[in-house]
Design a protein around this motif. Sequence first.
Motif, PDB file in Angstrom:
ATOM      1  N   TRP A 284      -3.884   9.886  -5.784  1.00 54.83           N
ATOM      2  CA  TRP A 284      -2.559  10.505  -5.703  1.00 54.83           C
ATOM      3  C   TRP A 284      -2.312  11.036  -4.294  1.00 54.83           C
ATOM      4  CZ3 TRP A 284      -1.504  15.667  -4.592  1.00 54.83           C
ATOM      5  CH2 TRP A 284      -0.153  16.027  -4.677  1.00 54.83           C
ATOM      6  N   ALA A 285      -3.296  11.738  -3.738  1.00 52.10           N
ATOM      7  CA  ALA A 285      -3.148  12.291  -2.394  1.00 52.10           C
ATOM      8  C   ALA A 285      -3.023  11.179  -1.355  1.00 52.10           C
ATOM      9  CB  ALA A 285      -4.337  13.199  -2.069  1.00 52.10           C
ATOM     10  N   ALA A 286      -3.823  10.120  -1.525  1.00 52.59           N
ATOM     11  CA  ALA A 286      -3.762   9.004  -0.576  1.00 52.59           C
ATOM     12  C   ALA A 286      -2.407   8.306  -0.635  1.00 52.59           C
ATOM     13  CB  ALA A 286      -4.881   8.012  -0.881  1.00 52.59           C
ATOM     14  N   MET A 287      -1.879   8.113  -1.823  1.00 53.07           N
ATOM     15  CA  MET A 287      -0.588   7.441  -1.966  1.00 53.07           C
ATOM     16  C   MET A 287       0.556   8.299  -1.429  1.00 53.07           C
ATOM     17  SD  MET A 287      -1.201   4.481  -3.411  1.00 53.07           S
ATOM     18  CE  MET A 287       0.390   3.994  -4.020  1.00 53.07           C
ATOM     19  N   ARG A 288       0.387   9.592  -1.479  1.00 53.45           N
ATOM     20  CA  ARG A 288       1.478  10.500  -1.094  1.00 53.45           C
ATOM     21  C   ARG A 288       1.432  10.900   0.375  1.00 53.45           C
ATOM     22  NH1 ARG A 288       5.080  13.668  -3.841  1.00 53.45           N
ATOM     23  NH2 ARG A 288       5.752  15.604  -2.844  1.00 53.45           N
ATOM     24  N   PHE A 289       0.241  11.072   0.941  1.00 52.13           N
ATOM     25  CA  PHE A 289       0.138  11.694   2.259  1.00 52.13           C
ATOM     26  C   PHE A 289      -0.383  10.784   3.368  1.00 52.13           C
ATOM     27  CE2 PHE A 289      -0.432  15.289  -0.793  1.00 52.13           C
ATOM     28  CZ  PHE A 289       0.756  15.945  -0.508  1.00 52.13           C
ATOM     29  N   THR A 290      -0.919   9.625   3.044  1.00 44.96           N
ATOM     30  CA  THR A 290      -1.451   8.752   4.096  1.00 44.96           C
ATOM     31  C   THR A 290      -0.475   7.621   4.392  1.00 44.96           C
ATOM     32  OG1 THR A 290      -2.630   7.244   2.598  1.00 44.96           O
ATOM     33  CG2 THR A 290      -3.782   9.253   3.284  1.00 44.96           C
ATOM     34  N   ASP A 291      -0.552   7.099   5.597  1.00 49.33           N
ATOM     35  CA  ASP A 291       0.309   5.983   5.986  1.00 49.33           C
ATOM     36  C   ASP A 291       0.012   4.744   5.138  1.00 49.33           C
ATOM     37  OD1 ASP A 291       1.518   7.522   7.926  1.00 49.33           O
ATOM     38  OD2 ASP A 291       0.183   6.848   9.533  1.00 49.33           O
ATOM     39  N   LEU A 292      -1.275   4.545   4.829  1.00 48.79           N
ATOM     40  CA  LEU A 292      -1.646   3.398   4.010  1.00 48.79           C
ATOM     41  C   LEU A 292      -1.017   3.497   2.622  1.00 48.79           C
ATOM     42  CD1 LEU A 292      -3.369   0.816   3.756  1.00 48.79           C
ATOM     43  CD2 LEU A 292      -5.250   2.262   2.964  1.00 48.79           C
ATOM     44  N   GLY A 293      -1.093   4.689   2.030  1.00 49.47           N
ATOM     45  CA  GLY A 293      -0.507   4.877   0.714  1.00 49.47           C
ATOM     46  C   GLY A 293       1.005   4.713   0.729  1.00 49.47           C
ATOM     47  N   LYS A 294       1.654   5.258   1.745  1.00 43.66           N
ATOM     48  CA  LYS A 294       3.106   5.114   1.851  1.00 43.66           C
ATOM     49  C   LYS A 294       3.492   3.654   2.031  1.00 43.66           C
ATOM     50  CE  LYS A 294       3.705   9.736   3.836  1.00 43.66           C
ATOM     51  NZ  LYS A 294       4.067  10.501   5.057  1.00 43.66           N
ATOM     52  N   ALA A 295       2.681   2.904   2.783  1.00 46.03           N
ATOM     53  CA  ALA A 295       2.955   1.480   2.969  1.00 46.03           C
ATOM     54  C   ALA A 295       2.826   0.721   1.648  1.00 46.03           C
ATOM     55  CB  ALA A 295       2.004   0.899   4.007  1.00 46.03           C
ATOM     56  N   MET A 296       1.837   1.094   0.835  1.00 45.40           N
ATOM     57  CA  MET A 296       1.674   0.437  -0.461  1.00 45.40           C
ATOM     58  C   MET A 296       2.852   0.740  -1.380  1.00 45.40           C
ATOM     59  SD  MET A 296      -2.398   0.780  -1.323  1.00 45.40           S
ATOM     60  CE  MET A 296      -3.614  -0.103  -0.334  1.00 45.40           C
ATOM     61  N   ARG A 297       3.335   1.978  -1.353  1.00 46.64           N
ATOM     62  CA  ARG A 297       4.483   2.321  -2.195  1.00 46.64           C
ATOM     63  C   ARG A 297       5.734   1.595  -1.721  1.00 46.64           C
ATOM     64  NH1 ARG A 297       6.127   7.509  -2.103  1.00 46.64           N
ATOM     65  NH2 ARG A 297       4.765   8.262  -0.445  1.00 46.64           N
ATOM     66  N   ALA A 298       5.876   1.455  -0.401  1.00 41.05           N
ATOM     67  CA  ALA A 298       7.020   0.720   0.133  1.00 41.05           C
ATOM     68  C   ALA A 298       6.943  -0.751  -0.243  1.00 41.05           C
ATOM     69  CB  ALA A 298       7.065   0.879   1.655  1.00 41.05           C
ATOM     70  N   MET A 299       5.744  -1.307  -0.195  1.00 38.94           N
ATOM     71  CA  MET A 299       5.542  -2.707  -0.573  1.00 38.94           C
ATOM     72  C   MET A 299       5.919  -2.940  -2.029  1.00 38.94           C
ATOM     73  SD  MET A 299       1.924  -4.789  -0.693  1.00 38.94           S
ATOM     74  CE  MET A 299       1.330  -3.693  -1.999  1.00 38.94           C
ATOM     75  N   ALA A 300       5.537  -1.997  -2.904  1.00 41.62           N
ATOM     76  CA  ALA A 300       5.849  -2.140  -4.324  1.00 41.62           C
ATOM     77  C   ALA A 300       7.336  -1.949  -4.591  1.00 41.62           C
ATOM     78  CB  ALA A 300       5.038  -1.126  -5.136  1.00 41.62           C
ATOM     79  N   GLU A 301       7.982  -1.077  -3.801  1.00 44.30           N
ATOM     80  CA  GLU A 301       9.406  -0.793  -4.017  1.00 44.30           C
ATOM     81  C   GLU A 301      10.279  -1.955  -3.575  1.00 44.30           C
ATOM     82  OE1 GLU A 301      12.478   1.494  -5.415  1.00 44.30           O
ATOM     83  OE2 GLU A 301      10.341   2.009  -5.465  1.00 44.30           O
TER      84      GLU A 301
END
Length: 285
Positions: free
Chosen positions: A159-176
Motif C-alpha cells: 500500500w505504501a509503495a503504491m501510494r508514495f513511490t514513483d514506481l507505485g504511482k507509475a503502476m497505478r497510472a499504467m492500470a488506469e
Amino acid sequence: MTLPSLNLLSQSILSGFFIGGMYGLIGLGLGLSWGLLRQINLAHFGFVFLSAYISYHLATVWGVDPLLMLLVLPPAFFGIGMAMQWILSRFHISPFNSLLVTFGLTVMIESLIQYIWTADFRKLQSSYGEEKFTIGGLFVPVPELITLLLAVFFAVTFWAAMRFTDLGKAMRAMAEDGPIAAAFGINQRLLSLLLAGACVALASVAGVCFALTFTLTPTQIFSWVGVVFAAVMLGGLGSPLGPLVAGIIIGVSEAVAMVLFSPSWAPIVSFSLLILMLLFRPGKA
C-alpha cells in the motif's frame, strides 16, 4: 440455539483473524494481478501450493528451517512470475483467456504435485509448528500469528509503495490508462513484468505460511479459490489493503457462524457477503 461461552466466542473470533490473515495473504497477489494487470490468474493458487510442498520437502528431507524459505523461495517464484507474464503478453492474452490459460496451468501444477509427492496427506513438522502461548486465557498459535503478521506487513508495504513511490504511482497510472501512461514515458512492459513477478513471489510467501499451518493435499487447491476470490472482490481489485480487511471480515464471520450454528455455515457466510456486495455495489466488481 445454545449461546457459546464468552471465552469460546472470543477464541473463535481470534481464530477468524488468523484464517482471515491467510485469506488476505493469498488474495494480495491475486488482487494486484487482477486489478493492475487485468489478469485473472488462477495459477496463483497453484503457486501457493507448489511453494507449500517445496517448503515441506526442504524442511522434511533437508532439515531446512521453514522460515528460511521466506528468503529462498520468493526470488525463485519472482522469476517464474516474470516468465509467465512475458508469455501472456507475448501472445496478447485477454483477461477472459487468462482465466482459461491459468486454470490449465493450475491443473498442470496439481498434477505435478501429485506426481512428485502423491495425493497423500503431508504435514510439515517444525520446532515451532505446534507452539502456542496464552493471552488473557486465549490460545495464540505461533504459525497462525506469523501468517497474520506477514499478511499485515506485506499489505501495508505494498500500500505504501503504491501510494508514495514513483514506481507505485507509475503502476497505478499504467492500470488506469495504459496508452496515456506510455505517452508520458512509463515502460509498461517492464512494470508488468515486475508486478507479475512480485505477485507470484507473494504466492510463495503464502505457500510457506500455508505449509506451517495446514495439512497438505493437492486437491485442496481448488477449495480455496472461492473464499479468496470473495475476499479479493470484497476488498477491491488492485487494492493492497482491501483483501486483508475483507479476508479478516470473512474469517471472523465464518468463525462466529461456526460456533453459533455449525461448520456448514462457513461458506454460506462468505458467499452471502460477496452476493450482497455484487447486488448493492456492482461497480466495485
